[in-house]
Scaffold this motif. Structure first.
Motif, short mmCIF file in Angstrom:
data_model
loop_
_atom_site.label_atom_id
_atom_site.label_comp_id
_atom_site.label_asym_id
_atom_site.label_seq_id
_atom_site.Cartn_x
_atom_site.Cartn_y
_atom_site.Cartn_z
N LEU A 54 0.82 -1.21 0.00
CA LEU A 54 0.00 0.00 0.00
C LEU A 54 0.86 1.27 0.00
O LEU A 54 0.55 2.23 -0.72
N VAL A 55 1.93 1.27 0.78
CA VAL A 55 2.80 2.46 0.80
C VAL A 55 3.50 2.63 -0.54
O VAL A 55 3.60 3.76 -1.07
N LEU A 56 4.01 1.55 -1.12
CA LEU A 56 4.68 1.65 -2.42
C LEU A 56 3.72 2.11 -3.51
O LEU A 56 4.09 2.91 -4.39
N THR A 57 2.49 1.64 -3.47
CA THR A 57 1.50 2.07 -4.48
C THR A 57 1.17 3.55 -4.32
O THR A 57 1.06 4.28 -5.31
N ALA A 58 1.02 4.00 -3.08
CA ALA A 58 0.71 5.42 -2.86
C ALA A 58 1.85 6.33 -3.28
O ALA A 58 1.62 7.48 -3.71
N TYR A 115 0.75 -0.54 -13.64
CA TYR A 115 -0.52 -1.26 -13.72
C TYR A 115 -0.46 -2.55 -12.89
O TYR A 115 -1.42 -2.91 -12.20
N VAL A 116 0.66 -3.25 -12.97
CA VAL A 116 0.82 -4.47 -12.18
C VAL A 116 0.75 -4.15 -10.69
O VAL A 116 0.10 -4.86 -9.91
N LEU A 117 1.42 -3.09 -10.27
CA LEU A 117 1.39 -2.70 -8.86
C LEU A 117 -0.01 -2.29 -8.42
O LEU A 117 -0.43 -2.58 -7.28
N ALA A 118 -0.76 -1.65 -9.30
CA ALA A 118 -2.13 -1.27 -8.96
C ALA A 118 -3.01 -2.50 -8.79
O ALA A 118 -3.86 -2.55 -7.88
N VAL A 119 -2.82 -3.51 -9.65
CA VAL A 119 -3.59 -4.74 -9.51
C VAL A 119 -3.23 -5.46 -8.21
O VAL A 119 -4.10 -5.97 -7.48
N VAL A 120 -1.93 -5.49 -7.88
CA VAL A 120 -1.51 -6.12 -6.62
C VAL A 120 -2.09 -5.38 -5.43
O VAL A 120 -2.54 -6.00 -4.44
N ALA A 121 -2.11 -4.07 -5.47
CA ALA A 121 -2.71 -3.29 -4.38
C ALA A 121 -4.20 -3.56 -4.26
O ALA A 121 -4.74 -3.64 -3.14
N LEU A 122 -4.89 -3.74 -5.39
CA LEU A 122 -6.31 -4.06 -5.34
C LEU A 122 -6.53 -5.42 -4.69
O LEU A 122 -7.45 -5.59 -3.88
N VAL A 168 2.49 5.25 -7.86
CA VAL A 168 1.42 5.31 -8.87
C VAL A 168 0.77 6.67 -8.83
O VAL A 168 0.26 7.10 -7.78
N ASP A 169 0.77 7.36 -9.96
CA ASP A 169 0.16 8.68 -10.08
C ASP A 169 -0.74 8.66 -11.31
O ASP A 169 -0.28 8.37 -12.43
N ASP A 170 -2.01 8.97 -11.11
CA ASP A 170 -2.95 8.92 -12.23
C ASP A 170 -2.87 10.15 -13.13
O ASP A 170 -3.56 10.21 -14.15
N ARG A 171 -2.05 11.13 -12.81
CA ARG A 171 -1.97 12.34 -13.64
C ARG A 171 -0.96 12.22 -14.76
O ARG A 171 -0.98 13.02 -15.69
N ASP A 172 -0.06 11.27 -14.67
CA ASP A 172 0.89 11.09 -15.76
C ASP A 172 0.69 9.72 -16.40
O ASP A 172 -0.11 8.92 -15.95
N GLY A 173 1.41 9.47 -17.46
CA GLY A 173 1.30 8.19 -18.13
C GLY A 173 1.86 7.07 -17.28
O GLY A 173 2.89 7.23 -16.60
N LYS A 174 1.19 5.95 -17.30
CA LYS A 174 1.58 4.81 -16.47
C LYS A 174 2.33 3.80 -17.33
O LYS A 174 1.96 3.52 -18.46
N SER A 175 3.35 3.25 -16.77
CA SER A 175 4.06 2.15 -17.41
C SER A 175 3.42 0.83 -16.99
O SER A 175 2.54 0.79 -16.14
N TRP A 176 3.90 -0.26 -17.57
CA TRP A 176 3.28 -1.55 -17.32
C TRP A 176 3.43 -1.99 -15.88
O TRP A 176 2.53 -2.61 -15.31
N TRP A 177 4.58 -1.67 -15.25
CA TRP A 177 4.77 -2.11 -13.87
C TRP A 177 3.87 -1.33 -12.91
O TRP A 177 3.52 -1.84 -11.83
#
Length: 326
Positions: free
Chosen positions: A208-212, A226-233, A215-224
């Motif tokens: 949760l700390v690493l995702t916060a 997205y993977v981290l967001a799925v893991v956080a979910l 991961v920033d939704d204001r810039d372009g996201k790389s593939w990792w």
């Protein structure tokens, strides 16, 4: 000369006559002659001679039934939100029970002690509610009580991690010298449960700390990302219910301490309840009301839990023959 089957036969030894031996008796005039091209009739041909025989003599009786086949839930049961939530909770409960609620080899099942503990819990909750209604004028008293109960539930495993080693060391030191190596050898189960609990907390907090932080939704996201967001979910959906159940079972079983000795959980319960009483007294101070109410509100819970634990220890010794010094 034929007589239509009712007169004498055409000759001696031929059927169809009215006598004995086919010369005057009451034979069957229309059947095929014996020894003819059709051969002898089959025995007991039944009313329908050309039908195949039934597999058993009672075709319409009760047939052997197959065992009931348990129908699978199928994938559609997990599509609905309710089914998905139920599946997640069942999975988290199954894993938490396997890791933090192990019964152990020497566990004593005492239904009477369980009923007494449940009655003490209900009476303690009723007394707390009565004191809040009678002497607490804070409009947010119910919310504070709910938050206090949830906080104690979540803090209990950490208090056990800090205080339980001291209690276990004293417990083993109190045992006879010949039993100490055996008790020390059985510390693997509590240590393993503590390790799983700390690992669960570290994984949930780290993800949760690493995702916060990354991961920033204001810039372009790389593939990792997205993977981290799925893991956080996944951590939020499955890890948080698992952590709640792990905290509940860890506080109740004292990290599977019954596998060390059956008398150890009541001893740890007494130590835990007095630690919480001291923390509440330091943090909140004395409650409002007359002195007798303050005494009951502050010491009623620890004294009642201590009394039940001492009674449970005595019951183990007298009824089940479980001792520590003998």
């Amino acid at each position: 000369m034929a007589t239509g089957g009712w007169g004498p036969g055409n000759g001696p030894g031929q059927p169809g006559g009215n006598g004995p031996g086919g010369q005057g008796g009451w034979g069957a005039p229309y059947g095929p002659p014996q020894g003819g091209p059709y051969g002898p009739p089959p025995p007991n041909p039944g009313p329908y001679p050309n039908q195949p025989p039934y597999p058993n003599p009672y075709p319409y009786g009760p047939q052997p039934t197959r065992p009931a086949v348990r129908r699978s839930r199928g994938c559609l049961s997990y599509v609905s939100p309710v089914g998905l939530v139920a599946a997640i909770l069942r999975s988290a409960h199954r894993v938490a029970t396997r890791l933090f609620a192990q019964e152990g080899e020497g566990r004593i099942v005492d239904r009477t002690a369980d009923r007494v503990q449940l009655a003490r819990t209900v009476l303690g909750a009723a007394a707390t509610i009565a004191l809040i209604l009678a002497y607490n004028v804070d409009p947010n008293r119910w919310e504070d009580a709910a938050y206090g109960g949830a906080a104690q539930l979540m803090i209990a495993p950490f208090v056990l991690i800090v205080a339980a080693p001291l209690v276990i060391i004293g417990f083993i030191y109190y045992a006879p010298p010949r039993l100490r190596p055996h008790l020390r050898s059985r510390l693997r189960a509590p240590l393993k449960a503590v390790g799983w609990y700390v690992l669960t907390l570290a994984v949930i907090g780290g993800v949760l700390v690493l995702t916060a932080l990354t991961v920033d939704d204001r810039d372009g996201k790389s593939w990792w990302e997205y993977v981290l967001a799925v893991v956080a979910l996944v951590v939020v959906a499955w890890g948080l219910p698992f952590f709640f159940m792990a905290s509940l079972y860890s506080a109740r079983s004292a990290f599977n301490s019954a596998q060390v000795h059956p008398m150890l959980p009541p001893v740890l319960t007494m130590a835990l309840v007095w630690v919480f009483a001291a923390l509440n007294l330091i943090g909140d101070g004395m409650p409002g009301g007359p002195p007798i109410v303050q005494f009951c509100s502050t010491l009623g819970g620890p004294l009642s839990v201590t009394a039940v634990s001492l009674w449970e220890l005595r019951r183990m010794r007298t009824r089940f023959g479980v001792t520590l010094r003998a």
